[in-house]
Design a protein around this motif. Structure first.
Motif, mmCIF file in Angstrom:
data_model
loop_
_atom_site.group_PDB
_atom_site.id
_atom_site.type_symbol
_atom_site.label_atom_id
_atom_site.label_comp_id
_atom_site.label_asym_id
_atom_site.label_seq_id
_atom_site.Cartn_x
_atom_site.Cartn_y
_atom_site.Cartn_z
ATOM 1 N N TYR A 281 0.923 -1.199 -0.051
ATOM 2 C CA TYR A 281 0.005 -0.100 -0.089
ATOM 3 C C TYR A 281 0.992 1.355 -0.055
ATOM 4 O O TYR A 281 0.584 2.482 -0.569
ATOM 5 C CB TYR A 281 -0.572 -0.071 1.245
ATOM 6 C CG TYR A 281 -1.860 -1.301 1.269
ATOM 7 C CD1 TYR A 281 -3.154 -1.201 0.573
ATOM 8 C CD2 TYR A 281 -1.509 -2.397 1.905
ATOM 9 C CE1 TYR A 281 -3.910 -2.368 0.586
ATOM 10 C CE2 TYR A 281 -2.243 -3.373 2.030
ATOM 11 C CZ TYR A 281 -3.744 -3.381 1.245
ATOM 12 O OH TYR A 281 -4.078 -4.634 1.189
ATOM 13 N N ARG A 303 -8.750 4.723 0.310
ATOM 14 C CA ARG A 303 -9.301 3.501 0.562
ATOM 15 C C ARG A 303 -8.503 2.194 0.276
ATOM 16 O O ARG A 303 -8.065 2.227 -1.052
ATOM 17 C CB ARG A 303 -10.784 3.275 0.079
ATOM 18 C CG ARG A 303 -11.446 2.004 0.652
ATOM 19 C CD ARG A 303 -12.879 1.570 -0.141
ATOM 20 N NE ARG A 303 -12.288 0.971 -1.463
ATOM 21 C CZ ARG A 303 -13.350 0.994 -2.621
ATOM 22 N NH1 ARG A 303 -14.441 1.610 -2.639
ATOM 23 N NH2 ARG A 303 -12.703 0.138 -3.930
ATOM 24 N N CYS A 304 -8.342 1.517 1.004
ATOM 25 C CA CYS A 304 -7.575 0.161 0.910
ATOM 26 C C CYS A 304 -8.317 -1.032 0.928
ATOM 27 O O CYS A 304 -9.098 -1.288 1.892
ATOM 28 C CB CYS A 304 -6.283 -0.019 1.992
ATOM 29 S SG CYS A 304 -5.343 1.633 2.176
ATOM 30 N N ASP A 305 -8.164 -1.761 -0.102
ATOM 31 C CA ASP A 305 -9.006 -3.189 -0.150
ATOM 32 C C ASP A 305 -7.613 -4.003 0.441
ATOM 33 O O ASP A 305 -6.781 -4.182 -0.054
ATOM 34 C CB ASP A 305 -9.306 -3.603 -1.474
ATOM 35 C CG ASP A 305 -10.269 -2.774 -2.144
ATOM 36 O OD1 ASP A 305 -10.972 -2.075 -1.478
ATOM 37 O OD2 ASP A 305 -10.338 -2.945 -3.309
ATOM 38 N N TYR A 371 -10.588 1.404 4.964
ATOM 39 C CA TYR A 371 -10.374 -0.122 4.459
ATOM 40 C C TYR A 371 -11.588 -0.768 4.241
ATOM 41 O O TYR A 371 -12.418 -0.539 4.979
ATOM 42 C CB TYR A 371 -9.391 -0.898 5.411
ATOM 43 C CG TYR A 371 -10.016 -1.298 6.422
ATOM 44 C CD1 TYR A 371 -10.557 -2.482 6.638
ATOM 45 C CD2 TYR A 371 -10.030 -0.529 7.636
ATOM 46 C CE1 TYR A 371 -11.209 -3.055 7.746
ATOM 47 C CE2 TYR A 371 -10.754 -1.171 8.801
ATOM 48 C CZ TYR A 371 -11.152 -2.273 8.956
ATOM 49 O OH TYR A 371 -11.955 -2.822 9.793
ATOM 50 N N ARG A 372 -11.274 -1.572 3.353
ATOM 51 C CA ARG A 372 -12.491 -2.582 3.022
ATOM 52 C C ARG A 372 -12.042 -3.915 2.890
ATOM 53 O O ARG A 372 -11.129 -4.307 2.156
ATOM 54 C CB ARG A 372 -13.137 -2.287 1.631
ATOM 55 C CG ARG A 372 -14.357 -2.948 1.307
ATOM 56 C CD ARG A 372 -14.931 -2.371 -0.194
ATOM 57 N NE ARG A 372 -14.169 -2.577 -1.401
ATOM 58 C CZ ARG A 372 -14.452 -2.218 -2.461
ATOM 59 N NH1 ARG A 372 -15.538 -1.675 -2.794
ATOM 60 N NH2 ARG A 372 -13.439 -2.579 -3.461
ATOM 61 N N ASP A 374 -11.566 -7.512 1.490
ATOM 62 C CA ASP A 374 -11.884 -8.332 0.129
ATOM 63 C C ASP A 374 -11.314 -9.740 0.297
ATOM 64 O O ASP A 374 -10.084 -9.900 0.238
ATOM 65 C CB ASP A 374 -11.036 -7.511 -0.790
ATOM 66 C CG ASP A 374 -11.274 -8.043 -2.395
ATOM 67 O OD1 ASP A 374 -11.750 -9.314 -2.472
ATOM 68 O OD2 ASP A 374 -10.820 -7.569 -3.294
ATOM 69 N N LEU A 377 -8.720 -11.404 -2.187
ATOM 70 C CA LEU A 377 -7.162 -11.101 -1.987
ATOM 71 C C LEU A 377 -6.504 -12.407 -1.366
ATOM 72 O O LEU A 377 -6.882 -13.121 -0.695
ATOM 73 C CB LEU A 377 -6.865 -9.887 -1.275
ATOM 74 C CG LEU A 377 -7.146 -8.628 -1.873
ATOM 75 C CD1 LEU A 377 -7.030 -7.304 -0.917
ATOM 76 C CD2 LEU A 377 -6.645 -8.285 -3.183
ATOM 77 N N VAL A 386 -4.186 -3.088 -2.953
ATOM 78 C CA VAL A 386 -4.984 -2.375 -3.896
ATOM 79 C C VAL A 386 -5.551 -1.021 -2.993
ATOM 80 O O VAL A 386 -6.262 -1.272 -2.151
ATOM 81 C CB VAL A 386 -6.190 -3.029 -4.220
ATOM 82 C CG1 VAL A 386 -7.221 -2.259 -5.057
ATOM 83 C CG2 VAL A 386 -6.050 -4.350 -4.592
ATOM 84 N N SER A 388 -7.456 2.938 -3.347
ATOM 85 C CA SER A 388 -8.127 4.072 -4.245
ATOM 86 C C SER A 388 -8.173 5.266 -3.473
ATOM 87 O O SER A 388 -8.291 5.335 -2.481
ATOM 88 C CB SER A 388 -9.461 3.483 -4.423
ATOM 89 O OG SER A 388 -10.412 4.335 -5.161
ATOM 90 N N GLN A 398 -6.591 5.019 -8.848
ATOM 91 C CA GLN A 398 -6.358 3.481 -8.271
ATOM 92 C C GLN A 398 -4.943 3.210 -8.636
ATOM 93 O O GLN A 398 -4.530 3.369 -9.588
ATOM 94 C CB GLN A 398 -7.409 2.762 -8.826
ATOM 95 C CG GLN A 398 -8.941 3.180 -8.551
ATOM 96 C CD GLN A 398 -9.898 2.137 -9.099
ATOM 97 O OE1 GLN A 398 -10.028 1.776 -10.226
ATOM 98 N NE2 GLN A 398 -10.877 1.651 -8.321
#
Length: 462
Positions: A281, A303-305, A371-372, A374, A377, A386, A388, A398
Protein backbone atom coordinates in the motif's frame (compact mmCIF):
# COMPACT_ATOMS: atom_id res chain seq x y z
CA UNK A 1 6.32 -41.81 12.07
CA UNK A 2 9.75 -40.20 12.37
CA UNK A 3 9.55 -37.12 14.57
CA UNK A 4 10.02 -33.77 12.83
CA UNK A 5 12.96 -32.88 15.09
CA UNK A 6 14.77 -36.02 14.04
CA UNK A 7 14.31 -35.28 10.33
CA UNK A 8 15.45 -31.71 10.75
CA UNK A 9 18.44 -32.78 12.82
CA UNK A 10 19.47 -35.34 10.22
CA UNK A 11 19.37 -32.65 7.57
CA UNK A 12 21.28 -30.10 9.63
CA UNK A 13 23.90 -32.63 10.68
CA UNK A 14 24.71 -33.57 7.11
CA UNK A 15 24.56 -30.11 5.51
CA UNK A 16 27.79 -28.47 4.36
CA UNK A 17 28.54 -25.02 2.98
CA UNK A 18 29.07 -26.50 -0.46
CA UNK A 19 25.51 -27.83 -0.40
CA UNK A 20 24.02 -24.34 -0.29
CA UNK A 21 22.68 -23.04 -3.62
CA UNK A 22 24.57 -19.96 -4.77
CA UNK A 23 21.48 -17.75 -4.61
CA UNK A 24 20.94 -18.75 -0.97
CA UNK A 25 24.57 -17.87 -0.17
CA UNK A 26 24.20 -14.51 -1.92
CA UNK A 27 20.92 -13.72 -0.17
CA UNK A 28 22.35 -14.75 3.20
CA UNK A 29 25.31 -12.41 2.83
CA UNK A 30 22.90 -9.57 2.01
CA UNK A 31 20.74 -10.47 5.01
CA UNK A 32 23.83 -10.19 7.21
CA UNK A 33 24.52 -6.71 5.78
CA UNK A 34 20.90 -5.72 6.34
CA UNK A 35 20.67 -6.95 9.94
CA UNK A 36 23.92 -5.32 11.03
CA UNK A 37 22.75 -2.00 9.59
CA UNK A 38 19.37 -2.31 11.29
CA UNK A 39 20.94 -3.16 14.62
CA UNK A 40 23.23 -0.15 14.42
CA UNK A 41 20.26 2.06 13.53
CA UNK A 42 18.26 0.60 16.42
CA UNK A 43 21.13 1.45 18.74
CA UNK A 44 20.65 5.12 17.86
CA UNK A 45 17.11 5.11 19.30
CA UNK A 46 16.18 5.56 22.98
CA UNK A 47 15.09 1.90 22.95
CA UNK A 48 18.58 0.96 21.80
CA UNK A 49 20.23 2.94 24.55
CA UNK A 50 18.05 1.14 27.12
CA UNK A 51 18.86 -2.29 25.67
CA UNK A 52 22.58 -1.54 25.70
CA UNK A 53 22.45 -0.47 29.35
CA UNK A 54 20.46 -3.56 30.31
CA UNK A 55 22.81 -5.86 28.40
CA UNK A 56 25.77 -4.40 30.27
CA UNK A 57 24.06 -5.16 33.59
CA UNK A 58 22.64 -8.55 32.67
CA UNK A 59 25.50 -9.96 30.61
CA UNK A 60 28.89 -8.64 31.68
CA UNK A 61 31.67 -10.13 29.61
CA UNK A 62 33.87 -9.63 26.57
CA UNK A 63 33.20 -12.69 24.40
CA UNK A 64 31.33 -10.92 21.62
CA UNK A 65 30.69 -7.47 20.19
CA UNK A 66 27.59 -5.33 20.30
CA UNK A 67 27.67 -3.73 16.86
CA UNK A 68 28.07 -0.01 16.29
CA UNK A 69 30.11 0.91 19.35
CA UNK A 70 33.00 -0.33 21.41
CA UNK A 71 30.90 -2.33 23.88
CA UNK A 72 31.44 -6.04 24.32
CA UNK A 73 29.32 -8.55 26.18
CA UNK A 74 29.01 -12.23 26.84
CA UNK A 75 28.01 -14.36 23.88
CA UNK A 76 24.39 -14.46 25.07
CA UNK A 77 24.39 -10.74 25.82
CA UNK A 78 25.62 -9.79 22.35
CA UNK A 79 23.17 -12.17 20.67
CA UNK A 80 20.32 -10.68 22.70
CA UNK A 81 21.27 -7.02 22.24
CA UNK A 82 22.07 -7.20 18.52
CA UNK A 83 18.92 -9.22 17.85
CA UNK A 84 16.68 -6.86 19.78
CA UNK A 85 18.18 -3.70 18.31
CA UNK A 86 17.70 -5.01 14.79
CA UNK A 87 13.90 -4.89 15.13
CA UNK A 88 13.64 -1.50 16.78
CA UNK A 89 12.61 0.15 13.49
CA UNK A 90 10.36 -2.70 12.26
CA UNK A 91 12.68 -2.72 9.25
CA UNK A 92 14.00 -6.31 9.22
CA UNK A 93 13.21 -8.93 6.60
CA UNK A 94 10.18 -11.19 6.84
CA UNK A 95 9.15 -14.57 5.50
CA UNK A 96 5.91 -13.62 3.79
CA UNK A 97 3.74 -16.61 4.56
CA UNK A 98 4.63 -17.14 8.22
CA UNK A 99 5.39 -13.44 8.90
CA UNK A 100 8.51 -14.55 10.78
CA UNK A 101 11.36 -12.09 11.12
CA UNK A 102 13.96 -14.81 10.76
CA UNK A 103 17.25 -13.09 9.90
CA UNK A 104 17.53 -10.75 12.89
CA UNK A 105 17.84 -13.54 15.48
CA UNK A 106 19.79 -15.82 13.15
CA UNK A 107 22.45 -13.25 12.25
CA UNK A 108 22.73 -11.99 15.83
CA UNK A 109 23.17 -15.52 17.15
CA UNK A 110 25.57 -16.75 14.47
CA UNK A 111 27.91 -13.78 14.75
CA UNK A 112 27.91 -13.84 18.56
CA UNK A 113 28.76 -17.53 18.48
CA UNK A 114 31.29 -16.85 15.75
CA UNK A 115 32.99 -14.23 17.91
CA UNK A 116 33.32 -16.67 20.77
CA UNK A 117 34.24 -19.76 18.76
CA UNK A 118 36.38 -17.92 16.18
CA UNK A 119 34.29 -19.63 13.52
CA UNK A 120 35.00 -19.20 9.84
CA UNK A 121 32.83 -17.09 7.59
CA UNK A 122 31.50 -20.13 5.76
CA UNK A 123 30.37 -21.62 9.07
CA UNK A 124 28.49 -18.41 9.90
CA UNK A 125 26.79 -18.21 6.50
CA UNK A 126 25.80 -21.88 6.69
CA UNK A 127 24.43 -21.39 10.19
CA UNK A 128 22.33 -18.35 9.23
CA UNK A 129 20.97 -20.19 6.20
CA UNK A 130 20.00 -23.15 8.42
CA UNK A 131 18.38 -20.95 11.05
CA UNK A 132 16.43 -18.97 8.50
CA UNK A 133 15.18 -22.05 6.66
CA UNK A 134 13.96 -23.80 9.79
CA UNK A 135 12.31 -20.66 11.23
CA UNK A 136 10.42 -20.18 7.96
CA UNK A 137 9.33 -23.81 7.77
CA UNK A 138 8.23 -24.08 11.41
CA UNK A 139 6.15 -20.95 10.90
CA UNK A 140 4.51 -22.15 7.68
CA UNK A 141 2.41 -25.02 9.03
CA UNK A 142 -0.59 -22.86 9.93
CA UNK A 143 -0.01 -19.38 8.46
CA UNK A 144 -2.15 -16.51 9.64
CA UNK A 145 -3.23 -18.28 12.82
CA UNK A 146 -0.94 -16.72 15.39
CA UNK A 147 -1.22 -12.94 15.22
CA UNK A 148 -4.97 -13.20 15.76
CA UNK A 149 -4.32 -15.27 18.89
CA UNK A 150 -1.96 -12.62 20.29
CA UNK A 151 1.34 -14.30 19.39
CA UNK A 152 4.23 -12.81 17.45
CA UNK A 153 5.46 -15.51 15.04
CA UNK A 154 9.08 -14.38 15.43
CA UNK A 155 8.92 -15.00 19.15
CA UNK A 156 7.37 -18.44 18.66
CA UNK A 157 9.23 -19.85 15.68
CA UNK A 158 12.62 -18.15 15.37
CA UNK A 159 14.00 -19.70 18.59
CA UNK A 160 13.76 -23.10 16.91
CA UNK A 161 15.73 -21.94 13.89
CA UNK A 162 18.40 -20.52 16.18
CA UNK A 163 18.62 -23.71 18.24
CA UNK A 164 19.54 -25.74 15.14
CA UNK A 165 21.84 -22.93 13.98
CA UNK A 166 23.66 -22.97 17.32
CA UNK A 167 23.70 -26.76 17.41
CA UNK A 168 25.43 -26.80 14.03
CA UNK A 169 28.03 -24.24 15.06
CA UNK A 170 28.75 -26.13 18.29
CA UNK A 171 28.95 -29.52 16.52
CA UNK A 172 26.14 -31.22 18.45
CA UNK A 173 25.28 -34.75 17.48
CA UNK A 174 21.80 -35.70 16.28
CA UNK A 175 20.51 -36.70 19.70
CA UNK A 176 21.74 -33.44 21.22
CA UNK A 177 20.13 -31.43 18.41
CA UNK A 178 16.79 -33.09 19.06
CA UNK A 179 17.09 -32.28 22.75
CA UNK A 180 18.07 -28.69 21.96
CA UNK A 181 14.87 -28.27 19.92
CA UNK A 182 12.89 -29.80 22.76
CA UNK A 183 14.42 -27.42 25.27
CA UNK A 184 13.66 -24.50 22.94
CA UNK A 185 9.96 -25.26 23.30
CA UNK A 186 10.22 -24.04 26.89
CA UNK A 187 11.61 -20.71 25.66
CA UNK A 188 9.25 -20.00 22.74
CA UNK A 189 7.24 -16.91 23.58
CA UNK A 190 6.05 -13.74 21.90
CA UNK A 191 2.92 -12.10 23.32
CA UNK A 192 1.96 -8.90 21.46
CA UNK A 193 -0.12 -7.18 24.12
CA UNK A 194 2.31 -4.29 23.56
CA UNK A 195 0.36 -3.47 20.40
CA UNK A 196 -2.50 -2.28 22.60
CA UNK A 197 -0.55 0.53 24.27
CA UNK A 198 2.37 1.07 21.90
CA UNK A 199 5.09 -0.17 24.24
CA UNK A 200 8.34 -1.76 23.10
CA UNK A 201 8.47 -5.38 24.27
CA UNK A 202 7.85 -6.84 20.79
CA UNK A 203 11.20 -5.45 19.67
CA UNK A 204 12.88 -7.74 22.20
CA UNK A 205 11.61 -10.93 20.55
CA UNK A 206 14.48 -11.41 18.05
CA UNK A 207 16.88 -10.88 20.94
CA UNK A 208 15.12 -13.44 23.11
CA UNK A 209 15.05 -15.84 20.16
CA UNK A 210 18.78 -15.46 19.54
CA UNK A 211 19.63 -15.88 23.21
CA UNK A 212 17.20 -18.76 23.78
CA UNK A 213 18.32 -20.81 20.80
CA UNK A 214 21.96 -20.58 21.83
CA UNK A 215 21.08 -21.42 25.43
CA UNK A 216 19.04 -24.45 24.38
CA UNK A 217 21.85 -25.85 22.22
CA UNK A 218 24.42 -25.23 24.95
CA UNK A 219 22.24 -26.97 27.55
CA UNK A 220 21.73 -29.94 25.25
CA UNK A 221 25.45 -30.21 24.60
CA UNK A 222 26.00 -30.34 28.36
CA UNK A 223 23.55 -33.24 28.68
CA UNK A 224 20.17 -31.65 29.42
CA UNK A 225 17.36 -33.50 27.63
CA UNK A 226 14.29 -32.17 25.84
CA UNK A 227 11.20 -33.76 24.25
CA UNK A 228 11.66 -35.35 20.84
CA UNK A 229 8.22 -34.26 19.58
CA UNK A 230 8.27 -30.66 20.71
CA UNK A 231 6.52 -29.45 17.55
CA UNK A 232 3.91 -32.11 16.85
CA UNK A 233 3.49 -33.71 20.27
CA UNK A 234 0.39 -33.82 22.45
CA UNK A 235 1.60 -30.77 24.39
CA UNK A 236 3.91 -29.51 21.67
CA UNK A 237 4.10 -26.06 20.13
CA UNK A 238 1.14 -26.34 17.79
CA UNK A 239 -1.22 -28.21 20.12
CA UNK A 240 -0.55 -25.77 22.95
CA UNK A 241 -0.68 -22.54 20.97
CA UNK A 242 -3.43 -23.24 18.43
CA UNK A 243 -5.90 -25.13 20.64
CA UNK A 244 -8.31 -25.38 17.72
CA UNK A 245 -9.22 -28.76 16.23
CA UNK A 246 -10.46 -27.03 13.08
CA UNK A 247 -6.91 -25.85 12.27
CA UNK A 248 -4.78 -28.76 11.07
CA UNK A 249 -1.10 -27.93 10.58
CA UNK A 250 0.37 -28.99 7.25
CA UNK A 251 3.20 -31.12 8.60
CA UNK A 252 4.58 -31.77 5.12
CA UNK A 253 5.71 -28.15 4.99
CA UNK A 254 8.20 -28.81 7.76
CA UNK A 255 10.49 -31.36 6.16
CA UNK A 256 9.40 -31.92 2.56
CA UNK A 257 12.18 -31.38 -0.03
CA UNK A 258 14.64 -30.11 2.58
CA UNK A 259 17.75 -28.89 0.81
CA UNK A 260 16.07 -28.90 -2.58
CA UNK A 261 13.40 -26.27 -1.99
CA UNK A 262 14.51 -23.35 0.15
CA UNK A 263 11.56 -21.69 1.86
CA UNK A 264 13.79 -18.77 2.85
CA UNK A 265 13.77 -17.73 -0.82
CA UNK A 266 10.22 -16.54 -0.12
CA UNK A 267 11.38 -14.02 2.46
CA UNK A 268 11.28 -10.31 1.64
CA UNK A 269 13.69 -7.51 2.40
CA UNK A 270 12.01 -4.34 3.65
CA UNK A 271 12.25 -0.99 1.87
CA UNK A 272 10.09 0.67 4.56
CA UNK A 273 10.29 0.55 8.40
CA UNK A 274 6.70 -0.62 8.92
CA UNK A 275 4.69 -3.81 9.29
CA UNK A 276 5.37 -5.80 6.16
CA UNK A 277 1.74 -6.26 5.16
CA UNK A 278 1.46 -2.46 4.77
CA UNK A 279 4.31 -2.29 2.25
CA UNK A 280 2.38 -2.81 -1.00
CA UNK A 281 0.00 0.00 0.00
CA UNK A 282 2.90 2.35 0.72
CA UNK A 283 4.49 1.62 -2.65
CA UNK A 284 1.19 2.09 -4.49
CA UNK A 285 0.41 5.37 -2.72
CA UNK A 286 3.88 6.82 -3.27
CA UNK A 287 3.61 6.01 -6.97
CA UNK A 288 0.30 7.88 -7.16
CA UNK A 289 1.83 10.78 -5.25
CA UNK A 290 4.75 11.02 -7.67
CA UNK A 291 2.68 10.47 -10.81
CA UNK A 292 -0.02 13.04 -9.94
CA UNK A 293 1.85 15.41 -7.64
CA UNK A 294 -0.57 14.68 -4.80
CA UNK A 295 -0.68 16.64 -1.57
CA UNK A 296 -2.79 15.93 1.49
CA UNK A 297 -5.15 18.87 0.89
CA UNK A 298 -6.21 17.39 -2.48
CA UNK A 299 -7.35 14.12 -0.90
CA UNK A 300 -10.91 13.48 0.23
CA UNK A 301 -10.42 9.80 1.09
CA UNK A 302 -7.99 6.91 0.69
CA UNK A 303 -9.47 3.43 0.60
CA UNK A 304 -7.45 0.23 0.89
CA UNK A 305 -8.83 -3.15 -0.11
CA UNK A 306 -7.29 -5.61 2.37
CA UNK A 307 -7.12 -9.35 2.90
CA UNK A 308 -9.05 -10.50 5.99
CA UNK A 309 -5.97 -11.72 7.88
CA UNK A 310 -4.35 -8.28 8.10
CA UNK A 311 -7.31 -6.49 9.69
CA UNK A 312 -6.39 -7.35 13.27
CA UNK A 313 -2.72 -6.64 12.60
CA UNK A 314 -2.73 -3.18 11.02
CA UNK A 315 -6.35 -1.94 10.60
CA UNK A 316 -8.09 -2.49 13.94
CA UNK A 317 -8.89 -1.39 16.59
CA UNK A 318 -9.55 1.90 14.86
CA UNK A 319 -8.75 4.10 17.87
CA UNK A 320 -5.27 2.58 18.22
CA UNK A 321 -4.57 2.87 14.50
CA UNK A 322 -5.85 6.44 14.09
CA UNK A 323 -4.10 7.80 17.19
CA UNK A 324 -0.75 5.98 17.57
CA UNK A 325 0.82 6.64 20.95
CA UNK A 326 4.39 5.84 19.92
CA UNK A 327 6.55 4.94 16.96
CA UNK A 328 5.93 1.22 17.61
CA UNK A 329 2.17 1.90 17.50
CA UNK A 330 2.51 3.82 14.25
CA UNK A 331 4.54 1.14 12.51
CA UNK A 332 1.62 -1.30 12.75
CA UNK A 333 -1.05 1.21 11.65
CA UNK A 334 -2.06 1.11 8.00
CA UNK A 335 -3.93 4.40 8.35
CA UNK A 336 -1.18 6.42 10.02
CA UNK A 337 1.63 4.94 7.94
CA UNK A 338 -0.01 5.86 4.64
CA UNK A 339 -0.73 9.35 5.88
CA UNK A 340 2.86 9.99 6.94
CA UNK A 341 4.21 8.51 3.71
CA UNK A 342 2.03 10.78 1.57
CA UNK A 343 2.57 13.96 3.58
CA UNK A 344 6.34 13.54 3.83
CA UNK A 345 6.87 11.78 0.50
CA UNK A 346 9.02 9.05 1.97
CA UNK A 347 9.23 6.50 4.76
CA UNK A 348 12.77 5.82 5.87
CA UNK A 349 14.92 5.51 8.94
CA UNK A 350 13.68 8.85 10.31
CA UNK A 351 9.96 7.95 10.11
CA UNK A 352 7.53 7.92 13.07
CA UNK A 353 9.34 10.65 14.99
CA UNK A 354 7.36 12.16 17.92
CA UNK A 355 6.78 15.38 15.96
CA UNK A 356 5.29 13.43 13.06
CA UNK A 357 2.99 11.50 15.38
CA UNK A 358 1.60 14.86 16.56
CA UNK A 359 1.54 16.58 13.15
CA UNK A 360 -2.03 17.67 12.47
CA UNK A 361 -1.61 17.44 8.69
CA UNK A 362 -0.61 13.79 9.04
CA UNK A 363 -3.28 13.01 11.64
CA UNK A 364 -5.98 14.69 9.59
CA UNK A 365 -5.11 12.53 6.59
CA UNK A 366 -4.92 9.48 8.87
CA UNK A 367 -8.61 9.96 9.64
CA UNK A 368 -9.34 9.93 5.91
CA UNK A 369 -7.77 6.49 5.34
CA UNK A 370 -10.29 3.67 5.35
CA UNK A 371 -10.23 -0.01 4.46
CA UNK A 372 -12.54 -2.58 2.93
CA UNK A 373 -12.12 -6.32 3.44
CA UNK A 374 -11.78 -8.25 0.18
CA UNK A 375 -11.86 -12.01 0.63
CA UNK A 376 -10.54 -12.56 -2.91
CA UNK A 377 -7.14 -11.07 -2.08
CA UNK A 378 -4.35 -13.59 -1.42
CA UNK A 379 -3.29 -14.72 2.03
CA UNK A 380 0.10 -14.06 3.61
CA UNK A 381 1.93 -15.98 0.87
CA UNK A 382 1.56 -12.83 -1.30
CA UNK A 383 1.48 -9.29 0.08
CA UNK A 384 -0.79 -7.52 -2.43
CA UNK A 385 -2.09 -4.00 -2.08
CA UNK A 386 -5.08 -2.36 -3.78
CA UNK A 387 -5.58 1.34 -3.16
CA UNK A 388 -8.08 3.95 -4.32
CA UNK A 389 -7.66 7.69 -3.77
CA UNK A 390 -10.66 10.00 -4.10
CA UNK A 391 -9.67 13.62 -4.65
CA UNK A 392 -11.66 16.62 -3.46
CA UNK A 393 -12.72 17.30 -7.05
CA UNK A 394 -14.26 13.82 -7.34
CA UNK A 395 -11.43 12.24 -9.36
CA UNK A 396 -10.70 8.62 -8.45
CA UNK A 397 -7.13 7.32 -8.73
CA UNK A 398 -6.38 3.62 -8.36
CA UNK A 399 -3.18 1.63 -8.05
CA UNK A 400 -2.31 -2.01 -7.42
CA UNK A 401 0.91 -3.52 -6.08
CA UNK A 402 0.76 -7.22 -6.94
CA UNK A 403 3.82 -8.22 -4.90
CA UNK A 404 5.52 -6.20 -2.19
CA UNK A 405 8.82 -4.57 -3.06
CA UNK A 406 11.65 -6.75 -1.73
CA UNK A 407 9.87 -10.05 -2.39
CA UNK A 408 11.15 -12.75 -4.74
CA UNK A 409 8.67 -11.58 -7.37
CA UNK A 410 9.56 -7.88 -6.97
CA UNK A 411 13.08 -7.93 -5.55
CA UNK A 412 15.21 -5.11 -4.21
CA UNK A 413 18.56 -4.89 -5.93
CA UNK A 414 21.87 -5.35 -4.14
CA UNK A 415 22.45 -1.62 -4.62
CA UNK A 416 19.14 -0.81 -2.92
CA UNK A 417 19.90 -3.06 0.05
CA UNK A 418 23.37 -1.53 0.40
CA UNK A 419 21.89 1.98 0.16
CA UNK A 420 19.49 1.07 2.96
CA UNK A 421 22.48 -0.12 5.01
CA UNK A 422 24.32 3.15 4.40
CA UNK A 423 21.30 5.17 5.56
CA UNK A 424 20.90 3.04 8.66
CA UNK A 425 24.52 3.29 9.82
CA UNK A 426 24.92 7.00 9.02
CA UNK A 427 25.72 8.88 12.19
CA UNK A 428 27.49 5.87 13.72
CA UNK A 429 29.87 4.53 11.08
CA UNK A 430 31.91 6.72 8.77
CA UNK A 431 31.26 6.35 5.05
CA UNK A 432 34.61 4.58 4.60
CA UNK A 433 33.90 2.19 7.47
CA UNK A 434 30.45 1.43 6.07
CA UNK A 435 31.94 0.56 2.68
CA UNK A 436 34.58 -1.69 4.24
CA UNK A 437 31.90 -3.49 6.21
CA UNK A 438 29.73 -4.04 3.13
CA UNK A 439 32.68 -5.32 1.11
CA UNK A 440 33.64 -7.70 3.91
CA UNK A 441 30.09 -9.01 4.35
CA UNK A 442 29.78 -9.73 0.64
CA UNK A 443 33.01 -11.73 0.89
CA UNK A 444 32.34 -13.24 4.32
CA UNK A 445 32.92 -16.80 3.11
CA UNK A 446 36.60 -15.90 2.65
CA UNK A 447 37.10 -15.03 6.33
CA UNK A 448 38.72 -17.70 8.48
CA UNK A 449 37.71 -15.92 11.69
CA UNK A 450 34.33 -14.16 12.06
CA UNK A 451 35.70 -11.95 14.83
CA UNK A 452 37.86 -10.20 12.22
CA UNK A 453 34.65 -9.32 10.42
CA UNK A 454 32.76 -8.08 13.50
CA UNK A 455 35.75 -5.87 14.36
CA UNK A 456 34.63 -3.70 11.45
CA UNK A 457 31.52 -2.70 13.41
CA UNK A 458 33.56 -1.15 16.25
CA UNK A 459 33.41 2.64 16.67
CA UNK A 460 34.40 5.08 19.38
CA UNK A 461 30.73 5.46 20.36
CA UNK A 462 29.42 3.61 23.40
Amino acid sequence: MIAASQKLSEWVGGLRFGDLPQDVVTATRLRIVDVIGLSIAGGQRPFGESVRRAAADLHPGTEARIWGGKARSSMLGAAFANGALSQALEFDDTHNESIVHMSSPAVAAALALGDRLRSGGRDAILAVAIGNEISCRVGSLAPGQFHKRGFHPSGLFAPFGVSWLAAKMQSLDQRQMICAAGITGSFAAGLIQCWVDGTQSKFLHPGWAAQSGIAAATLAKAGVTGPGEVLEGRFGLYASHLQDSAVVPDWNRLTEALGDEWESRNASFKPFPAAHVIHPYISALLRLRERHGLSEDQIHKIRCDVAPYIVGIVCEPQDEKLHPLSDSHGRVSLQYTLAEALVRGRLGKDAYQPEFLRDEAILSLTRRVDYRVDGTLPGPEQFKGVISVELTDGTILQEVEEHNRGSAENPMTTEEIVAKFRENVAGTLSADQAERLVDAALALDRFDDVSRFTELTVTDHD
